[in-house]
Design a protein around this motif. Sequence first.
Motif, PDB file in Angstrom:
ATOM      1  N   ARG A  25       0.820  -1.203   0.000  1.00 13.61           N
ATOM      2  CA  ARG A  25       0.000   0.000   0.000  1.00 13.61           C
ATOM      3  C   ARG A  25       0.857   1.257   0.000  1.00 13.61           C
ATOM      4  O   ARG A  25       0.381   2.339  -0.319  1.00 13.61           O
ATOM      5  CB  ARG A  25      -0.900   0.018   1.255  1.00 13.61           C
ATOM      6  N   VAL A  26       2.131   1.108   0.392  1.00 10.20           N
ATOM      7  CA  VAL A  26       3.066   2.235   0.416  1.00 10.20           C
ATOM      8  C   VAL A  26       4.327   1.810  -0.334  1.00 10.20           C
ATOM      9  O   VAL A  26       4.897   0.756  -0.040  1.00 10.20           O
ATOM     10  CB  VAL A  26       3.416   2.639   1.864  1.00 10.20           C
ATOM     11  N   VAL A  27       4.758   2.646  -1.283  1.00 13.04           N
ATOM     12  CA  VAL A  27       5.921   2.308  -2.110  1.00 13.04           C
ATOM     13  C   VAL A  27       6.886   3.489  -2.124  1.00 13.04           C
ATOM     14  O   VAL A  27       6.493   4.621  -2.410  1.00 13.04           O
ATOM     15  CB  VAL A  27       5.505   1.974  -3.561  1.00 13.04           C
ATOM     16  N   TYR A  28       8.160   3.215  -1.819  1.00 19.39           N
ATOM     17  CA  TYR A  28       9.221   4.214  -1.904  1.00 19.39           C
ATOM     18  C   TYR A  28      10.160   3.835  -3.040  1.00 19.39           C
ATOM     19  O   TYR A  28      10.667   2.709  -3.090  1.00 19.39           O
ATOM     20  CB  TYR A  28      10.020   4.278  -0.596  1.00 19.39           C
ATOM     21  N   LEU A  29      10.396   4.774  -3.947  1.00 18.04           N
ATOM     22  CA  LEU A  29      11.276   4.536  -5.089  1.00 18.04           C
ATOM     23  C   LEU A  29      12.435   5.526  -5.026  1.00 18.04           C
ATOM     24  O   LEU A  29      12.244   6.725  -5.216  1.00 18.04           O
ATOM     25  CB  LEU A  29      10.513   4.713  -6.404  1.00 18.04           C
ATOM     26  N   ASP A  30      13.628   5.031  -4.740  1.00 15.80           N
ATOM     27  CA  ASP A  30      14.814   5.872  -4.618  1.00 15.80           C
ATOM     28  C   ASP A  30      15.666   5.715  -5.875  1.00 15.80           C
ATOM     29  O   ASP A  30      16.295   4.683  -6.079  1.00 15.80           O
ATOM     30  CB  ASP A  30      15.616   5.475  -3.375  1.00 15.80           C
ATOM     31  N   GLU A  31      15.650   6.724  -6.738  1.00 13.24           N
ATOM     32  CA  GLU A  31      16.403   6.723  -7.997  1.00 13.24           C
ATOM     33  C   GLU A  31      16.084   5.474  -8.832  1.00 13.24           C
ATOM     34  O   GLU A  31      16.985   4.710  -9.197  1.00 13.24           O
ATOM     35  CB  GLU A  31      17.909   6.801  -7.721  1.00 13.24           C
ATOM     36  N   PRO A  32      14.827   5.229  -9.189  1.00 14.23           N
ATOM     37  CA  PRO A  32      14.482   3.986  -9.897  1.00 14.23           C
ATOM     38  C   PRO A  32      15.009   3.905 -11.318  1.00 14.23           C
ATOM     39  O   PRO A  32      15.064   2.805 -11.881  1.00 14.23           O
ATOM     40  CB  PRO A  32      12.947   4.001  -9.885  1.00 14.23           C
ATOM     41  N   THR A  33      15.402   5.027 -11.924  1.00 13.18           N
ATOM     42  CA  THR A  33      15.907   4.995 -13.308  1.00 13.18           C
ATOM     43  C   THR A  33      17.397   5.309 -13.383  1.00 13.18           C
ATOM     44  O   THR A  33      17.912   5.609 -14.462  1.00 13.18           O
ATOM     45  CB  THR A  33      15.135   5.994 -14.192  1.00 13.18           C
ATOM     46  N   LEU A  34      18.093   5.239 -12.245  1.00 13.15           N
ATOM     47  CA  LEU A  34      19.506   5.605 -12.198  1.00 13.15           C
ATOM     48  C   LEU A  34      20.341   4.727 -13.137  1.00 13.15           C
ATOM     49  O   LEU A  34      20.314   3.501 -13.048  1.00 13.15           O
ATOM     50  CB  LEU A  34      20.036   5.453 -10.767  1.00 13.15           C
ATOM     51  N   GLY A  35      21.056   5.370 -14.052  1.00 13.25           N
ATOM     52  CA  GLY A  35      21.968   4.660 -14.937  1.00 13.25           C
ATOM     53  C   GLY A  35      21.324   3.964 -16.116  1.00 13.25           C
ATOM     54  O   GLY A  35      22.020   3.311 -16.901  1.00 13.25           O
ATOM     55  N   LEU A  36      19.997   4.072 -16.264  1.00 14.98           N
ATOM     56  CA  LEU A  36      19.322   3.377 -17.348  1.00 14.98           C
ATOM     57  C   LEU A  36      19.338   4.207 -18.628  1.00 14.98           C
ATOM     58  O   LEU A  36      19.420   5.431 -18.592  1.00 14.98           O
ATOM     59  CB  LEU A  36      17.871   3.081 -16.958  1.00 14.98           C
ATOM     60  N   ASP A  37      19.233   3.503 -19.776  1.00 16.79           N
ATOM     61  CA  ASP A  37      19.153   4.228 -21.043  1.00 16.79           C
ATOM     62  C   ASP A  37      17.751   4.822 -21.192  1.00 16.79           C
ATOM     63  O   ASP A  37      16.842   4.550 -20.390  1.00 16.79           O
ATOM     64  CB  ASP A  37      19.507   3.320 -22.222  1.00 16.79           C
ATOM     65  N   LEU A  38      17.571   5.631 -22.235  1.00 16.38           N
ATOM     66  CA  LEU A  38      16.312   6.365 -22.379  1.00 16.38           C
ATOM     67  C   LEU A  38      15.113   5.443 -22.527  1.00 16.38           C
ATOM     68  O   LEU A  38      14.037   5.702 -21.973  1.00 16.38           O
ATOM     69  CB  LEU A  38      16.403   7.314 -23.580  1.00 16.38           C
ATOM     70  N   GLY A  39      15.294   4.351 -23.278  1.00 19.90           N
ATOM     71  CA  GLY A  39      14.192   3.416 -23.460  1.00 19.90           C
ATOM     72  C   GLY A  39      13.773   2.755 -22.157  1.00 19.90           C
ATOM     73  O   GLY A  39      12.579   2.621 -21.866  1.00 19.90           O
ATOM     74  N   ALA A  40      14.757   2.337 -21.357  1.00 19.31           N
ATOM     75  CA  ALA A  40      14.454   1.704 -20.074  1.00 19.31           C
ATOM     76  C   ALA A  40      13.833   2.702 -19.105  1.00 19.31           C
ATOM     77  O   ALA A  40      12.903   2.362 -18.356  1.00 19.31           O
ATOM     78  CB  ALA A  40      15.725   1.104 -19.480  1.00 19.31           C
ATOM     79  N   GLN A  41      14.323   3.953 -19.115  1.00 21.91           N
ATOM     80  CA  GLN A  41      13.731   4.982 -18.258  1.00 21.91           C
ATOM     81  C   GLN A  41      12.256   5.171 -18.598  1.00 21.91           C
ATOM     82  O   GLN A  41      11.402   5.253 -17.703  1.00 21.91           O
ATOM     83  CB  GLN A  41      14.472   6.306 -18.432  1.00 21.91           C
TER      84      GLN A  41
END
Length: 343
Positions: free
Chosen positions: A179-195
């Motif tokens: 019910r509660v989600v924390y996302l710390d830098e979830p796209t760090l280091g990913l390419d544009l498509g993955a982001q």
Amino acid sequence: MTSTPLIEARGLSKTFWVHRKDAGLWGSVRSLVARRKDAKEAVRDVSFRVDEGELVGLVGANGAGKTTVLKMLAGIVHPTGGDVRVLGKIPWHRDDGLRSRMSLVMGQKQQLWWDLPAADGFLLLKEIYRVPEARYRETLGHLVELLQVEEELGVQLRRLSLGERMKMELIAALLHSPRVVYLDEPTLGLDLGAQRAIREFVLDYRRRFQPAMVVTSHYMEDIERLCERILILRQGQLVYDGPRRDVVERFARSKILTAHVRHPPGDGASVSLSQLGEVRVDGDTVRLEVPRERVTSAAAALMEICDVVDLSIEEEPLGHIIERLQRARRGEAGGDSGDGGGP
């Protein structure tokens, strides 16, 4: 607001003690006799709430206190002062009922096992969280379909690309339907498509399940695409809490004029343009940053100076505004101050 928040922080503070020593052998010897400690206030008197279905962006420079705030909300770090309630409970009391209803994803950490395929890791997490078989299969199938990783489920985690591993980590974090989600830098280091895939997945998950979500990112596109409300931290203090669009309206100082011209401006035209504002010329594209109150006159002057084919006017990028707010002293950057307002 009258609803009960899923996350509520009141006067949250955290002070770390940092040990220091001089360089070299004698510095090491002296530190054995008289150890020097400095207090570092990572977070100071931070208060906010997040309701069901909200996706809130937590932004700030390196060292501003973002990850420390998330770790306190998740119960990993105990605060020095203040109070936190997540789903009505204190997170660092490690209540099993609470831990089974929240999740923390850190872009630089992993919870799945490096030498196992993700599918095996998911089965282990199913047992840890005691997810019923039918719900497990339904949730896993839905998440795998959304992230399009069915063919990678049987591959060792260490053999996957960074983007594929991040997708698996998201599935692992959401298998138990928190019910509660924390996302710390979830796209760090990913390419544009993955982001892009991660952002679309997060938005879809929010629409379907309506959790309370807090996301941190140094990529302003993440914040702009995901979050309608943002919290800005500067040196551990909350300097803004409100709608993302209001940051531009309240604190932006300039607008960007982008003109595609028939011929690149000569030296004389460049000098004239520089008198209007900050100018950048790249071939047949002229980019002019001018104070907001002078946009109309600057656009007219630009049309006279250059043979303009197309002209667009945009707001100052959100990232630039936030950087200025982070650098400014209290009371500057627009003159606003106070609780949840300006710096």
